[in-house]
Design a protein around this motif. Structure first.
Motif, PDB file in Angstrom:
ATOM      1  N   UNK A   1       0.824  -1.205   0.000  1.00 14.31           N
ATOM      2  CA  UNK A   1       0.000   0.000   0.000  1.00 14.31           C
ATOM      3  C   UNK A   1       0.861   1.259   0.000  1.00 14.31           C
ATOM      4  N   UNK A   2       2.064   1.138  -0.516  1.00 14.47           N
ATOM      5  CA  UNK A   2       2.945   2.292  -0.642  1.00 14.47           C
ATOM      6  C   UNK A   2       2.894   2.831  -2.067  1.00 14.47           C
ATOM      7  N   UNK A   3       2.907   4.148  -2.197  1.00 16.19           N
ATOM      8  CA  UNK A   3       3.000   4.787  -3.511  1.00 16.19           C
ATOM      9  C   UNK A   3       4.184   5.748  -3.472  1.00 16.19           C
ATOM     10  N   UNK A   4       5.028   5.644  -4.513  1.00 18.00           N
ATOM     11  CA  UNK A   4       6.273   6.405  -4.548  1.00 18.00           C
ATOM     12  C   UNK A   4       6.188   7.501  -5.611  1.00 18.00           C
ATOM     13  N   UNK A   5       6.579   8.701  -5.217  1.00 24.89           N
ATOM     14  CA  UNK A   5       6.643   9.849  -6.132  1.00 24.89           C
ATOM     15  C   UNK A   5       8.069  10.391  -6.139  1.00 24.89           C
ATOM     16  N   UNK A   6       8.540  10.735  -7.319  1.00 22.81           N
ATOM     17  CA  UNK A   6       9.847  11.395  -7.440  1.00 22.81           C
ATOM     18  C   UNK A   6       9.598  12.834  -7.855  1.00 22.81           C
ATOM     19  N   UNK A   7       9.818  13.740  -6.921  1.00 23.42           N
ATOM     20  CA  UNK A   7       9.550  15.153  -7.140  1.00 23.42           C
ATOM     21  C   UNK A   7      10.812  15.817  -7.708  1.00 23.42           C
ATOM     22  N   UNK A   8      10.716  16.278  -8.980  1.00 23.38           N
ATOM     23  CA  UNK A   8      11.845  16.949  -9.624  1.00 23.38           C
ATOM     24  C   UNK A   8      11.487  18.429  -9.781  1.00 23.38           C
ATOM     25  N   UNK A   9      12.093  19.243  -8.941  1.00 19.86           N
ATOM     26  CA  UNK A   9      11.809  20.679  -8.928  1.00 19.86           C
ATOM     27  C   UNK A   9      12.887  21.397  -9.732  1.00 19.86           C
ATOM     28  N   UNK A  10      12.458  22.181 -10.738  1.00 24.85           N
ATOM     29  CA  UNK A  10      13.415  22.955 -11.525  1.00 24.85           C
ATOM     30  C   UNK A  10      13.667  24.272 -10.812  1.00 24.85           C
ATOM     31  N   UNK A  11      14.923  24.560 -10.479  1.00 28.88           N
ATOM     32  CA  UNK A  11      15.208  25.719  -9.623  1.00 28.88           C
ATOM     33  C   UNK A  11      14.973  27.048 -10.319  1.00 28.88           C
ATOM     34  N   UNK A  12      14.687  28.048  -9.528  1.00 28.31           N
ATOM     35  CA  UNK A  12      14.616  29.421 -10.022  1.00 28.31           C
ATOM     36  C   UNK A  12      16.037  29.923 -10.268  1.00 28.31           C
ATOM     37  N   UNK A  13      16.141  31.083 -10.922  1.00 25.94           N
ATOM     38  CA  UNK A  13      17.462  31.645 -11.192  1.00 25.94           C
ATOM     39  C   UNK A  13      18.202  31.952  -9.904  1.00 25.94           C
ATOM     40  N   UNK A  14      17.487  32.468  -8.901  1.00 31.24           N
ATOM     41  CA  UNK A  14      18.141  32.802  -7.633  1.00 31.24           C
ATOM     42  C   UNK A  14      18.587  31.556  -6.879  1.00 31.24           C
ATOM     43  N   UNK A  15      17.869  30.440  -7.034  1.00 33.45           N
ATOM     44  CA  UNK A  15      18.266  29.202  -6.369  1.00 33.45           C
ATOM     45  C   UNK A  15      19.477  28.568  -7.051  1.00 33.45           C
ATOM     46  N   UNK A  16      19.533  28.667  -8.382  1.00 32.71           N
ATOM     47  CA  UNK A  16      20.606  28.009  -9.121  1.00 32.71           C
ATOM     48  C   UNK A  16      21.868  28.856  -9.193  1.00 32.71           C
ATOM     49  N   UNK A  17      21.701  30.177  -9.355  1.00 36.24           N
ATOM     50  CA  UNK A  17      22.851  31.059  -9.534  1.00 36.24           C
ATOM     51  C   UNK A  17      23.025  31.951  -8.298  1.00 36.24           C
ATOM     52  N   UNK A  18      23.956  31.637  -7.421  1.00 31.66           N
ATOM     53  CA  UNK A  18      24.157  32.478  -6.231  1.00 31.66           C
ATOM     54  C   UNK A  18      24.749  33.834  -6.579  1.00 31.66           C
ATOM     55  N   UNK A  19      25.484  33.887  -7.697  1.00 35.16           N
ATOM     56  CA  UNK A  19      26.105  35.133  -8.143  1.00 35.16           C
ATOM     57  C   UNK A  19      25.761  35.332  -9.618  1.00 35.16           C
ATOM     58  N   UNK A  20      25.062  36.404  -9.988  1.00 35.79           N
ATOM     59  CA  UNK A  20      24.747  36.638 -11.406  1.00 35.79           C
ATOM     60  C   UNK A  20      26.023  36.822 -12.229  1.00 35.79           C
ATOM     61  N   UNK A  21      25.993  36.343 -13.461  1.00 37.98           N
ATOM     62  CA  UNK A  21      27.143  36.516 -14.342  1.00 37.98           C
ATOM     63  C   UNK A  21      27.226  37.972 -14.773  1.00 37.98           C
ATOM     64  N   UNK A  22      28.392  38.580 -14.574  1.00 38.15           N
ATOM     65  CA  UNK A  22      28.553  40.020 -14.793  1.00 38.15           C
ATOM     66  C   UNK A  22      29.055  40.318 -16.198  1.00 38.15           C
ATOM     67  N   UNK A  23      28.660  41.480 -16.717  1.00 36.07           N
ATOM     68  CA  UNK A  23      29.220  41.972 -17.973  1.00 36.07           C
ATOM     69  C   UNK A  23      30.703  42.287 -17.770  1.00 36.07           C
ATOM     70  N   UNK A  24      31.466  42.181 -18.864  1.00 36.47           N
ATOM     71  CA  UNK A  24      32.906  42.400 -18.793  1.00 36.47           C
ATOM     72  C   UNK A  24      33.320  43.371 -19.895  1.00 36.47           C
ATOM     73  N   UNK A  25      34.134  44.358 -19.530  1.00 33.09           N
ATOM     74  CA  UNK A  25      34.703  45.291 -20.498  1.00 33.09           C
ATOM     75  C   UNK A  25      36.222  45.185 -20.444  1.00 33.09           C
ATOM     76  N   UNK A  26      36.834  45.039 -21.616  1.00 33.21           N
ATOM     77  CA  UNK A  26      38.299  44.917 -21.678  1.00 33.21           C
ATOM     78  C   UNK A  26      38.827  45.746 -22.837  1.00 33.21           C
ATOM     79  N   UNK A  27      40.103  46.073 -22.790  1.00 28.33           N
ATOM     80  CA  UNK A  27      40.758  46.724 -23.912  1.00 28.33           C
ATOM     81  C   UNK A  27      41.093  45.687 -24.977  1.00 28.33           C
ATOM     82  N   UNK A  28      41.067  46.105 -26.209  1.00 22.44           N
ATOM     83  CA  UNK A  28      41.409  45.204 -27.305  1.00 22.44           C
ATOM     84  C   UNK A  28      42.834  44.679 -27.109  1.00 22.44           C
ATOM     85  N   UNK A  29      42.969  43.369 -27.269  1.00 22.00           N
ATOM     86  CA  UNK A  29      44.255  42.717 -27.078  1.00 22.00           C
ATOM     87  C   UNK A  29      44.452  42.135 -25.699  1.00 22.00           C
TER      88      UNK A  29
END
Length: 351
Positions: A196-224
């Motif tokens: 009388x057991x029923x098994x569920x596998x709960x797969x939760x897709x994370x939000x951006x804040x849950x998955x990425x602790x630090x947002x990827x930042x824009x980068x500016x560099x000099x040519x070369x």
């Protein structure tokens, strides 16, 4: 006459062999390049054109950071799984129906006693018609009886609804019918009715804040100069190690060796050279830049995060480049979350 036929056969047979070899060679070279990937018990062949179409269809909505790559589904298993997989996005609600067959009751106190556990910890219980929750999850319940409450026997479904589900709630959840009403819901080793057991596998897709602790930042560099773009991902409690894909100006420039999109990165770089944990590739032909190399570095920054860094050496871009980092938190499905940053090049040359 026989001598003539013999000479004819001597000339025709080599000619036929030459024609057959030529046709085989022509057919093999005319076939588009493909990558072979194990898909369950089947083998899936993907051409470069097919992979490009899969990526294009998955990324047509630029406002969505959720990427679902649709590859050929795996071959159906001959054995039926006893675990019901439930996919849900973080922040949504999910309902898990637990059904008990051929029961009779006329008042709530006669309802079957149902007990839910997750990760072997008590989650909730419906005992003697009263619902109790441990508070670990934000839950509520509902009862549905078929054919009706007054029927001699009925199938009773008790549905546990988890509200505002979070990534950390991923994992197996089991509902069980009790053999007898428990004295206390937190007592371990309580007798559960076998079968009388029923098994569920709960797969939760994370939000951006849950998955990425630090947002990827824009980068500016000099040519070369060299540019570094860093993508940091959290490692879930039950999910597998995150996988990374990098895109540069709409082109896949990095994917792991076992992933089908690796062939797109190979098609761009021409040589999938690997040196330790650094993957090198040139970006020639996919931007306005001259020929220069790039690399992807991997290292574990903490026990709970994984970091991938894209390094562009001796940048010679004449315009900004859109850089995307895709992260797959769960290896069991091709659902990715991406974050985007821009590589801007200062026009003033390096002294």
């Amino acid at each position: 006459m026989d001598e003539h036929n013999s000479l004819l056969k001597t000339a025709v047979v080599p000619l036929l062999i030459y024609v057959i070899v030529f046709l085989i060679y022509s057919f093999s070279t005319a076939c588009p390049p493909a990558v072979t990937k194990a898909c369950g018990n089947a083998t899936c062949n993907y051409t470069i054109a097919t992979l490009e179409r899969i990526v294009q269809e998955a990324t047509h909505n630029l406002t969505s950071d959720k990427i679902h790559l649709v590859f050929e589904p795996p071959a159906p298993s001959a054995t039926r799984s006893l675990i019901q997989t439930v996919d849900v996005d973080s922040g949504a609600s999910v309902s898990l129906p637990c059904t008990v067959h051929n029961v009779t009751y006329s008042i709530p106190q006669q309802l079957p006693d149902i007990f839910w556990t997750q990760k072997e910890h008590f989650t909730a219980i419906l005992g003697s018609g009263r619902f109790t929750s441990s508070g670990a999850l934000d839950v509520l319940h509902s009862v549905y009886s078929r054919p009706s409450l007054t029927a001699p026997y009925a199938d009773v479904t008790v549905t546990l609804t988890v509200k505002n589900v979070a990534w950390k709630n991923s994992g197996d959840l089991v509902c069980s019918q009790m053999c007898r009403p428990p004295l206390e819901p937190w007592i371990a080793n309580m007798p559960l009715c076998t079968g009388h057991n029923q098994h569920f596998r709960l797969r939760v897709f994370p939000s951006a804040s849950e998955l990425f602790p630090v947002p990827m930042a824009n980068v500016s560099v000099r040519r070369g100069s060299d540019a570094h773009l860093t993508c940091v991902a959290n490692v879930g409690e039950v999910a597998s190690t995150p996988a990374f894909i990098w895109r540069f100006n709409g082109y896949v420039i990095y994917a792991s060796n076992e992933h089908p999109l690796r062939i797109l990165a190979n098609a761009v770089d021409g040589r999938p050279g690997v040196s330790g944990e650094v993957h090198y590739f040139p970006l020639t032909g996919i931007s306005t830049a001259k020929s220069y190399n790039s690399g992807v570095y991997f290292y574990s920054s903490t026990a709970t995060t994984l970091t991938s860094t894209l390094v562009v050496y001796r940048v010679d871009l004449h315009t900004s480049a859109r850089v995307e980092c895709w992260v797959r938190p769960d290896a069991s499905r091709e659902v990715w979350r991406r974050q985007t940053a821009y590589l801007d090049v200062v026009t003033t040359p390096v002294a």
